[in-house]
Design a protein around this motif. Structure first.
Motif, PDB file in Angstrom:
ATOM      1  N   UNK A  81       0.830  -1.201   0.000  1.00  0.00           N
ATOM      2  CA  UNK A  81       0.000   0.000   0.000  1.00  0.00           C
ATOM      3  C   UNK A  81       0.867   1.254   0.000  1.00  0.00           C
ATOM      4  N   UNK A  82       1.938   1.243   0.810  1.00  0.00           N
ATOM      5  CA  UNK A  82       2.835   2.388   0.876  1.00  0.00           C
ATOM      6  C   UNK A  82       3.380   2.729  -0.508  1.00  0.00           C
ATOM      7  N   UNK A  83       3.839   1.724  -1.237  1.00  0.00           N
ATOM      8  CA  UNK A  83       4.394   1.999  -2.563  1.00  0.00           C
ATOM      9  C   UNK A  83       3.313   2.524  -3.505  1.00  0.00           C
ATOM     10  N   UNK A  84       2.105   2.003  -3.388  1.00  0.00           N
ATOM     11  CA  UNK A  84       1.025   2.472  -4.252  1.00  0.00           C
ATOM     12  C   UNK A  84       0.669   3.932  -3.963  1.00  0.00           C
ATOM     13  N   UNK A  85       0.660   4.315  -2.697  1.00  0.00           N
ATOM     14  CA  UNK A  85       0.386   5.711  -2.342  1.00  0.00           C
ATOM     15  C   UNK A  85       1.429   6.626  -2.972  1.00  0.00           C
ATOM     16  N   UNK A  86       2.672   6.184  -2.958  1.00  0.00           N
ATOM     17  CA  UNK A  86       3.749   6.981  -3.550  1.00  0.00           C
ATOM     18  C   UNK A  86       3.677   6.991  -5.079  1.00  0.00           C
ATOM     19  N   UNK A  87       3.229   5.902  -5.659  1.00  0.00           N
ATOM     20  CA  UNK A  87       3.231   5.768  -7.116  1.00  0.00           C
ATOM     21  C   UNK A  87       2.069   6.480  -7.804  1.00  0.00           C
ATOM     22  N   UNK A  88       0.934   6.609  -7.115  1.00  0.00           N
ATOM     23  CA  UNK A  88      -0.282   7.078  -7.793  1.00  0.00           C
ATOM     24  C   UNK A  88      -0.928   8.283  -7.101  1.00  0.00           C
ATOM     25  N   UNK A  89      -0.227   9.420  -7.060  1.00  0.00           N
ATOM     26  CA  UNK A  89      -0.859  10.635  -6.523  1.00  0.00           C
ATOM     27  C   UNK A  89      -1.671  11.325  -7.628  1.00  0.00           C
ATOM     28  N   UNK A  90      -2.793  10.727  -8.004  1.00  0.00           N
ATOM     29  CA  UNK A  90      -3.510  11.151  -9.211  1.00  0.00           C
ATOM     30  C   UNK A  90      -4.723  12.038  -8.899  1.00  0.00           C
ATOM     31  N   UNK A  91      -5.727  11.498  -8.267  1.00  0.00           N
ATOM     32  CA  UNK A  91      -6.994  12.238  -8.099  1.00  0.00           C
ATOM     33  C   UNK A  91      -7.126  12.871  -6.724  1.00  0.00           C
ATOM     34  N   UNK A  92      -6.398  12.364  -5.744  1.00  0.00           N
ATOM     35  CA  UNK A  92      -6.629  12.807  -4.368  1.00  0.00           C
ATOM     36  C   UNK A  92      -7.827  12.133  -3.740  1.00  0.00           C
ATOM     37  N   UNK A  93      -8.508  11.263  -4.502  1.00  0.00           N
ATOM     38  CA  UNK A  93      -9.645  10.503  -3.981  1.00  0.00           C
ATOM     39  C   UNK A  93      -9.199   9.057  -3.786  1.00  0.00           C
ATOM     40  N   UNK A  94      -9.185   8.630  -2.556  1.00  0.00           N
ATOM     41  CA  UNK A  94      -8.716   7.286  -2.245  1.00  0.00           C
ATOM     42  C   UNK A  94      -9.874   6.296  -2.230  1.00  0.00           C
ATOM     43  N   UNK A  95      -9.523   5.035  -2.069  1.00  0.00           N
ATOM     44  CA  UNK A  95     -10.553   4.005  -1.969  1.00  0.00           C
ATOM     45  C   UNK A  95     -11.491   4.297  -0.797  1.00  0.00           C
ATOM     46  N   UNK A  96     -11.002   5.000   0.216  1.00  0.00           N
ATOM     47  CA  UNK A  96     -11.863   5.379   1.349  1.00  0.00           C
ATOM     48  C   UNK A  96     -13.033   6.250   0.914  1.00  0.00           C
ATOM     49  N   UNK A  97     -12.910   6.900  -0.224  1.00  0.00           N
ATOM     50  CA  UNK A  97     -14.002   7.733  -0.744  1.00  0.00           C
ATOM     51  C   UNK A  97     -15.101   6.895  -1.378  1.00  0.00           C
ATOM     52  N   UNK A  98     -14.870   5.589  -1.524  1.00  0.00           N
ATOM     53  CA  UNK A  98     -15.846   4.690  -2.146  1.00  0.00           C
ATOM     54  C   UNK A  98     -16.182   3.567  -1.171  1.00  0.00           C
ATOM     55  N   UNK A  99     -16.968   3.853  -0.133  1.00  0.00           N
ATOM     56  CA  UNK A  99     -17.252   2.822   0.878  1.00  0.00           C
ATOM     57  C   UNK A  99     -17.918   1.580   0.308  1.00  0.00           C
TER      58      UNK A  99
END
Length: 477
Positions: free
Chosen positions: A30-48
């Protein structure tokens, strides 16, 4: 002054070691993905809905693997308990990967695996990150691949969102139907190509909007049925490698029970793993809904235009001041915002179409943007329907006198009077009305073509706006 560093734990992946915040439930992937994809600012947490779908899949997988003797009961129960907590709303803030990502959704699947594993470890009495006892890949992801978990999760999340949208559409349809009944006796001029046509009622006009929504609710139900077919058990490309031969059936049965959705396993898992046709079909239905909602809002804006220099047939509720420079101006802001949602949905449909088309061989790598676009379309259409119903349709009133005057003044009225005054007289009346600017009713009475009581009998909504037997009057010579 030395800054105090937050405690960390060391996790390892194929690229190397990384320090992960000790309190995080997510891990190195997950850490690497957060660093790799700073795209929309909307995380999976925004899609419950997506988080709940992922938790349901992991829960079902743990049950299936336990029942097949592949996962020991203690680990299985800890995973199930963690998934149950997540579906009840906990730990959603730990789903920190951007919704748009490379890797066909692998980062989202790994985010779920790590959060569930670390919570399960706590339940078993172990520290987060102590994967010797329960591993994100070995145990939480047992018998699975991102390539069957992620598309299945997308379909579960879409199913939930579609039912909210259908409910919102039903609310809006009900508001239009109530206005149709309220305006059933209000005569007005119908128009084709923005020119006067023949009389109708305002109730008929609003009833049409209710029927349009009803038709689209039916199409939405059809599209929802398509996404009940899942590829869970396909693993990487549809061959089912690493999964037990009975796993697909068992996990589908468990998942249906957990979610209450009537799921079926695709008959050809290789085809189902690479095909995004159901998402394209669903997006097309959402586009259809958007187009018709936007057309309806165009009508509302036009019918309420003015108030002095426009149609001014109906009044929309005043929601806010319309101008920073023009005092007293009120704009149709609610239909305008619904129009804009429609444009977004139409654009999302193009994105989904291109992403589905771009799939290659046994997998479509672009399902993250398909979900991102679908989820926004469904959520925004749902909000738009409820906003239109609450802040606009319920408060619409009719300018009855103006509507009646326009019917009496319109040249189009002669079409309705033609059976009673004859074609030649109707033509003459139309020509006189055009030349003089006077109303049709006035000219008909002046020429003695109909008595006033006869004309009033014809000018009723049930006569002018519906098929009817001709009243007992012979055409004038």
């Amino acid at each position: 002054m030395t800054a105090t560093l937050a405690p960390t734990r060391i996790e390892h992946d194929l690229i190397g070691d990384r320090a992960v915040p000790a309190q995080a439930y997510w891990g190195v992937h997950t850490l690497r993905a957060v660093e790799n994809f700073p795209i929309t600012g909307q995380t999976v947490a925004c899609a419950p809905d997506l988080i709940n779908a992922l938790a349901a899949i992991k829960w079902a997988a743990a049950e299936a693997n336990r029942d097949l003797g592949l996962l020991d009961p203690a680990r299985a129960e800890a995973i199930i308990a963690a998934c149950r907590e997540i579906r009840e709303g906990t730990l959603h803030d730990q789903f920190v990967v951007d919704l748009i990502q490379g890797g066909a959704g692998t980062s989202t699947n790994m985010n779920a695996n790590e959060v569930i594993a670390n919570r399960a470890l706590e339940i078993l009495g172990h520290a987060r990150g102590d994967y010797r006892h329960l591993h994100p890949n070995e145990h939480v992801n047992m018998g699975q691949s991102t390539n069957d978990v992620y598309p299945t999760a997308l379909k579960l999340a879409a199913w939930t969102g579609l039912h909210r949208l259908a409910a919102a559409m039903a609310v809006l349809r009900g508001a239009f139907a109530e206005k149709a009944a309220e305006f059933a006796d209000v005569l007005k001029m119908g128009r084709t190509q923005l020119q006067d046509a023949v009389p109708m009622t305002l109730g008929q006009e609003f009833g049409t909007y209710a029927v349009m929504l009803s038709e689209d609710e039916a199409r939405l139900t059809e599209a929802a049925a398509l996404i009940c077919e899942i590829n869970l058990g396909a693993t990487a490309i549809g061959t089912g490698i690493t999964a037990h031969p009975l796993y697909a059936a068992k996990v589908r049965e468990a998942l249906s029970r957990i979610t209450g959705i009537p799921l079926i396993t695709a008959p050809d898992l290789i085809e189902a793993t690479q095909d995004c046709g159901a998402f394209v079909q669903l997006s097309g239905v959402l586009k259809r809904i958007a187009v018709k909602l936007s057309k309806t809002c165009n009508d509302l804006r036009l019918l309420s235009s003015g108030p002095r220099a426009g149609f001014n047939e109906i009044n929309l509720p005043a929601m806010q001041a319309g101008s920073s420079i023009m005092p007293g101006k009120v704009n149709p802001v609610i239909p305008e915002v619904v129009n804009q949602v429609a444009y977004e949905v139409i654009g999302n449909d193009v994105t989904i179409t291109m992403a589905a088309e771009a799939g290659q061989l046994q997998l479509n790598a672009f399902e993250p943007v398909i979900f991102y676009s679908l989820y926004r379309s469904v959520a925004h259409l749902t909000a738009a329907c409820l906003t239109l119903e609450k802040n606009c349709i319920r408060g619409i009133t009719a300018n009855r006198d103006r509507l009646r005057d326009m019917v009496e003044q319109s040249i189009g009225l002669v079409t309705a009077l033609n059976p009673y005054i004859g074609y030649q007289n109707a033509t003459a009346v139309a020509q006189e009305a055009l030349r003089s600017g006077r109303g049709v009713v006035e000219i008909v009475l002046e020429r003695g073509l109909m008595a006033r009581d006869q004309l009033e009998a014809v000018m009723r909504p049930e006569i002018l706006a519906r098929p009817h037997e001709r009243l007992g009057m012979e055409p004038q010579a």
